[in-house]
Design an enzyme around this catalytic site. Structure first.
Site, PDB file in Angstrom:
ATOM      1  N   CYS A   1      33.745  49.938  34.533  1.00 53.68           N
ATOM      2  CA  CYS A   1      34.046  48.524  34.299  1.00 53.68           C
ATOM      3  C   CYS A   1      35.194  48.402  33.298  1.00 53.68           C
ATOM      4  CB  CYS A   1      32.812  47.797  33.767  1.00 53.68           C
ATOM      5  SG  CYS A   1      33.017  46.011  33.702  1.00 53.68           S
ATOM      6  N   ILE A   2      36.140  47.530  33.579  1.00 55.23           N
ATOM      7  CA  ILE A   2      37.288  47.327  32.684  1.00 55.23           C
ATOM      8  C   ILE A   2      37.391  45.862  32.260  1.00 55.23           C
ATOM      9  CG2 ILE A   2      38.600  49.321  33.494  1.00 55.23           C
ATOM     10  CD1 ILE A   2      40.164  47.436  35.340  1.00 55.23           C
TER      11      ILE A   2
END
Length: 322
Positions: free
Chosen positions: A173-174
């Protein structure tokens, strides 16, 4: 408020009360069922598929099926026909509302429904909870994802039976890089903060990098943890197998990645390769055994005894005892 994460907290042992770690009970109850361990695989296309979900249900584990390219009505019917519980994911868009109506019309109720969107503290989630509770009142509703006590209070007041805490701490996840928001880097503190106001179970979602992090999550208020990377990369994992030289990997990507979306729009996820770890069953047994050890170090016999221990926040020469 203390700010810390999994990698800079350690739990402090208490006097052991068991002769063998195998005496320790790692089971947890969620809704009307008990499960062997407080771990659920992330509801992602490269982590779970229908075959894995059926196996987990048949072997005493909790699962949540992903919501992508899936006929949820057929999935629920098929799982229940096998004598298994059904646990599905829904979003908040019109097709998701249609799914609820189809299930109600056919008098099919999944035992668990997870409302699964990136920012779960939203009017759209309130509307979906209300629809499910009205049309499928016997379903156990998990809602998320959220990051604040205010959100947990609202979701519980709206009717959620459990909340999922964690915005962007996962390995693929970014969110925090793309938006500036999230619990990446302080997920364990966010869990502690949210658990103080929760009156129903919390599922900590994201940031788990080792089996010891599961015990830490229980200590700070989680009833269960959702795990992606640790449960991706198995022989059975649905991600594509990639060979590089003599090594074998499984593809693992986030639900908000372009690989899952099929387009580059509102991207908050990425793709990585996870080394193949062997059979999924072996990892789940190892998690159970490690949790039994955690319980024994906590001086307990049951999972929630872990919540009674003290802890230290590591910080060079300035460790803080709590």
């Amino acid at each position: 408020m203390e700010i810390f994460d999994y990698d800079n907290v350690l739990l402090l042992p208490r006097k052991c009360r068991v002769r063998s770690r195998s005496e320790c009970d790692t089971s947890v109850r969620l809704g009307e069922r008990s499960f062997r361990i407080p771990v659920v695989p992330a509801n992602m296309k490269t982590v779970v598929d229908e075959k894995i979900c059926a196996w987990m249900a048949q072997n005493g584990y909790f699962y949540v099926m992903h919501r992508f390219d899936l006929d949820n009505v057929r999935f629920v019917r098929d799982m229940q026909a096998r004598g298994c519980y059904a646990s599905i994911s829904l979003g908040v868009q019109p097709p998701d509302h249609d799914t609820v109506e189809q299930l109600a019309a056919q008098r099919i109720t999944p035992e668990y429904i997870t409302i699964d969107i990136a920012h779960g503290h939203a009017d759209s989630v309130q509307e979906m909870i209300n629809r499910i509770k009205t049309r499928l009142p016997r379903a156990f509703v998990i809602a998320g994802n959220v990051a604040t006590p205010e959100a947990v209070i609202d979701l519980e007041n709206w009717g959620a039976d459990a909340t999922k805490v964690g915005v962007g701490p996962g390995k693929v996840c970014i969110t925090r890089l793309k938006t500036g928001f999230g619990t990446g880097g302080w997920q364990l503190s966010a869990l502690k903060w949210c658990a103080r106001v929760a009156t129903r179970p919390i599922i900590a979602d994201g940031g788990i990098r080792s089996h010891g992090d599961i015990a830490k999550s229980i200590r700070f208020g989680a009833s269960m943890v959702m795990v992606g990377a640790l449960l991706a990369g198995h022989e059975e994992s649905p991600g594509q197998t990639v060979e590089e030289g003599s090594e074998r990997f499984k593809e693992y990507y986030g639900s908000a990645s372009p690989f899952n979306k099929g387009e580059y729009k509102h991207v908050e996820g990425r793709r990585i390769l996870e080394p193949i770890k062997g059979p999924l069953a072996h990892t789940l047994v190892e998690m159970e055994q490690d949790l039994q050890s955690s319980i024994s170090y906590a001086g307990g016999k049951k999972l929630m005894d872990i919540r009674k221990v003290n802890y230290v926040i590591l910080g060079g020469d300035n460790a803080v005892l709590m």
